[in-house]
Design a protein around this motif. Structure first.
Motif, PDB file in Angstrom:
ATOM      1  N   LEU A 457     -61.099  52.959  77.039  1.00 58.46           N
ATOM      2  CA  LEU A 457     -61.036  54.303  76.399  1.00 58.46           C
ATOM      3  C   LEU A 457     -61.753  55.269  77.514  1.00 58.46           C
ATOM      4  O   LEU A 457     -62.980  54.704  77.709  1.00 58.46           O
ATOM      5  CB  LEU A 457     -61.970  54.474  75.079  1.00 58.46           C
ATOM      6  CG  LEU A 457     -62.085  55.581  74.441  1.00 58.46           C
ATOM      7  CD1 LEU A 457     -60.654  56.430  74.124  1.00 58.46           C
ATOM      8  CD2 LEU A 457     -63.001  55.431  72.994  1.00 58.46           C
ATOM      9  N   TYR A 458     -61.093  56.306  78.207  1.00 62.08           N
ATOM     10  CA  TYR A 458     -61.785  56.635  79.409  1.00 62.08           C
ATOM     11  C   TYR A 458     -62.122  58.258  79.008  1.00 62.08           C
ATOM     12  O   TYR A 458     -61.240  58.996  78.423  1.00 62.08           O
ATOM     13  CB  TYR A 458     -60.679  56.696  80.403  1.00 62.08           C
ATOM     14  CG  TYR A 458     -60.946  57.289  81.736  1.00 62.08           C
ATOM     15  CD1 TYR A 458     -62.198  57.288  82.377  1.00 62.08           C
ATOM     16  CD2 TYR A 458     -60.107  58.203  82.418  1.00 62.08           C
ATOM     17  CE1 TYR A 458     -62.630  58.117  83.662  1.00 62.08           C
ATOM     18  CE2 TYR A 458     -60.321  58.848  83.487  1.00 62.08           C
ATOM     19  CZ  TYR A 458     -61.465  58.741  84.068  1.00 62.08           C
ATOM     20  OH  TYR A 458     -61.630  59.653  85.241  1.00 62.08           O
ATOM     21  N   ASN A 459     -63.415  58.656  79.368  1.00 59.43           N
ATOM     22  CA  ASN A 459     -63.671  60.109  79.287  1.00 59.43           C
ATOM     23  C   ASN A 459     -63.332  60.527  80.588  1.00 59.43           C
ATOM     24  O   ASN A 459     -63.856  60.695  81.734  1.00 59.43           O
ATOM     25  CB  ASN A 459     -65.169  60.242  78.892  1.00 59.43           C
ATOM     26  CG  ASN A 459     -65.612  61.692  78.687  1.00 59.43           C
ATOM     27  OD1 ASN A 459     -64.701  62.486  78.972  1.00 59.43           O
ATOM     28  ND2 ASN A 459     -66.933  62.093  78.927  1.00 59.43           N
ATOM     29  N   LYS A 460     -62.174  61.293  80.678  1.00 55.19           N
ATOM     30  CA  LYS A 460     -61.608  61.932  81.852  1.00 55.19           C
ATOM     31  C   LYS A 460     -62.487  63.176  82.216  1.00 55.19           C
ATOM     32  O   LYS A 460     -62.482  63.417  83.448  1.00 55.19           O
ATOM     33  CB  LYS A 460     -60.261  62.333  81.634  1.00 55.19           C
ATOM     34  CG  LYS A 460     -59.713  63.096  82.746  1.00 55.19           C
ATOM     35  CD  LYS A 460     -58.243  63.589  82.403  1.00 55.19           C
ATOM     36  CE  LYS A 460     -57.683  64.524  83.520  1.00 55.19           C
ATOM     37  NZ  LYS A 460     -56.070  64.767  83.316  1.00 55.19           N
ATOM     38  N   GLY A 461     -63.314  63.733  81.443  1.00 53.46           N
ATOM     39  CA  GLY A 461     -64.001  64.835  81.638  1.00 53.46           C
ATOM     40  C   GLY A 461     -65.369  64.493  82.532  1.00 53.46           C
ATOM     41  O   GLY A 461     -65.858  63.276  82.597  1.00 53.46           O
TER      42      GLY A 461
END
Length: 539
Positions: A457-461
């Protein structure tokens, strides 16, 4: 006759051509702003809507302009707030002009970001700029007993020199504690006895002591200031703060609206506070008390990062000291609402650098007058003029001072360029907002109808999913990760529903499950202020 008619028609056409230009040589009044908002919505009906949150006691609408592609709550959101301080006309103009630019130049940003824009949160106060008598008013139209003498609005301003402006009166008096500034004698400053200085004048706001209590203009028209009526560090029993926190219609309506919008991740306030030009500093003593009064450590780092972006885009420097007086909206946005809070006055007059002939004054007001003179800006100061004053019958009394509003609001010709820079800034914030993605999916067939699933689960921001304050105060919803199982499927290891906290910027958390069964399975990760992502797996 025909020739004369031709010239009349030509003159009429010229007036039509130039009337919009002439109409915008100064800030727009409440009616003009309302018209601009309605026109904006009419021209962009599929992406803009306008709603009145409430009417003030002065009968003026407090608007929220919503910009979105589809349902507003479907995307993470940014708030833009103008008019938090009634003397800051610039913030109102910027809020409207930024909305215009988003809809005409950056409409694609609405595919992933919603904007809630509050152009003017103090319409009763800002109306004074356009009144017959101009003075810097920050309070709404509620009748209040500010001096607590049992009477209401009994000691307001009087225009003693009939110039339709309220400035100052100075009274020549050896017991006074003010003296003319050496750098610019027009400016009155407090004398410092420790430096051998002696006061020569007493200073009051322009008016008469109507109730004969020795204080001038302490109980005039207008009662409660929007930017003093919020809950953080509320200034109890202070003039302009109201009977209690969030006592006013406009404050209550705004908070009711915001508390129902879980998708908000950032708030940009145009007002006297400034954490964009100069970021806030972490203070361990104030951060570790029961009532927190310092930015938290992780948020300090975030604030510094955003400040660097702001300064790079706007190229501002020499910012004045940030003003925080208690009960303010910017402070509430961070400390009590837990959002990523940003605030700026957006403009301040540059320092007058001086030259070989004229030195740069150290005093801020004197510096402003020198800068304005250099820029050719007129009507900045009302020259001191002698008058007869009923409260000082045997003394020399003069009226004068800096013109109201002019130090905090640039010439209108500069507003467009300021709006362009701040539009670029807020679009950059939208680009780096928290953005959840499910990536690096891996499935392993373990035999016996078992499958191991791993996914990041990646926070791209480049903003964290939660501010540290938001996580601490629990006013940001946590990340929900859920498995939607097919028929006959069973979770043997891992949780069917996970609740996660902060995922830092450009960071991830690995998730893993052991599933028994075959067929389709869906993984969904969501939190309103950081987006929603789902993937479907065939086991």
């Amino acid at each position: 006759m025909k020739l004369n008619l031709f010239f009349q028609l030509s003159a009429w056409c010229i007036c039509l051509c130039f009337s919009p230009v002439l109409a915008q040589q100064n800030y727009r009044n409440n009616e003009d702003i309302n018209k601009a908002l309605r026109n904006l919505v009419n021209n962009h009906k599929s992406h803009a809507s306008l709603k009145s949150l409430t009417k003030t006691l002065g009968g003026k609408d407090v608007w929220v302009l919503t910009l979105s592609n589809g349902k507003p709550e479907a995307h993470p959101a940014i708030v833009i707030a103008g008019g938090v301080s009634g003397n800051h006309l610039l913030g109102i103009e910027l809020s409207v002009k930024m909305a215009e630019r988003i809809l005409t130049n950056y409409k694609s940003v609405l595919n992933q970001t919603t904007f809630y824009i509050f152009p003017n949160l103090s319409p009763d106060a800002t109306a004074q700029y356009f009144g017959k008598l101009k003075y810097e008013r920050v309070a709404n139209a509620k009748k209040t007993d500010d001096d607590r003498d049992g009477s209401i609005n009994e000691d307001g301003f009087e225009d003693l020199n009939n110039d339709k402006l309220i400035t100052l009166i100075r009274v020549e008096d050896p017991t006074g504690d003010y003296m003319p500034l050496e750098e610019d004698p027009r400016i009155m400053v407090k004398a410092n006895p420790q430096k051998g200085e002696k006061g020569t004048h007493k200073i009051f706001s322009e008016g008469i002591d109507n109730d004969k209590d020795g204080v001038f203009n302490e109980d005039g028209i207008g009662g409660v200031a929007f930017n003093k009526n919020l809950t953080y560090n509320y200034p109890y029993f202070k003039s302009g703060a109201g009977e209690h926190a969030v006592s006013e219609l406009e404050n209550r309506a705004l908070l009711d609206f915001l508390y129902e919008r879980w998708n908000i991740h950032s708030i940009l306030t145009f007002g006297p506070s400034n954490n964009l030009s100069v970021p806030l500093k972490y203070n361990s003593d104030r951060a570790n008390k029961r009532i927190i009064t310092s930015i938290l450590k992780k948020d300090e780092k975030l604030n510094k990062h955003i400040s660097e972006i702001y300064n790079k885009i706007t190229k501002t420097k020499d910012a004045p000291k940030s003003v925080t007086a208690g009960g303010g909206f910017f402070e509430w946005s961070y400390f009590h609402f837990g959002r990523h809070a940003m605030s700026t006055p957006a403009w301040w007059f540059p320092k007058f650098e001086g030259d070989s002939l004229v030195k740069a004054p150290k005093n801020r007001k004197a510096n402003f007058l020198k800068w304005a003179e250099q820029e050719g800006i007129e009507n900045t100061f009302v020259e001191w003029t002698s008058i007869k004053h009923p409260d000082f019958p045997n003394k020399k009394v003069e009226v004068g001072g800096i013109v109201p509003f002019i130090m905090d609001n640039p010439p209108y010709s500069k507003v467009d360029s300021i709006a362009i820079k701040h539009s670029e800034f807020i679009i950059e914030i939208a680009k780096i907002q928290p953005d959840l993605k499910l990536i690096n999916l891996k499935t392993e067939d373990l035999g016996s109808n078992l499958t191991r699933i791993t996914v990041d689960l990646y926070n791209k921001g480049l903003l964290p999913t939660h501010t540290e304050m938001g996580a601490k105060s629990k006013w940001l919803r946590k990340i929900n990760v859920s498995l939607k199982l097919g028929k006959g499927q069973e979770v043997l290891s891992g949780k069917k529903r996970l609740v996660l906290g902060i995922i830092e910027e450009d960071s991830s958390k690995q998730l893993s499950w052991l599933i028994k069964g075959r067929g389709k399975l869906q993984i969904e990760a969501t939190t309103p202020h950081a987006g929603k992502q789902s993937i479907t797996i065939n086991l």
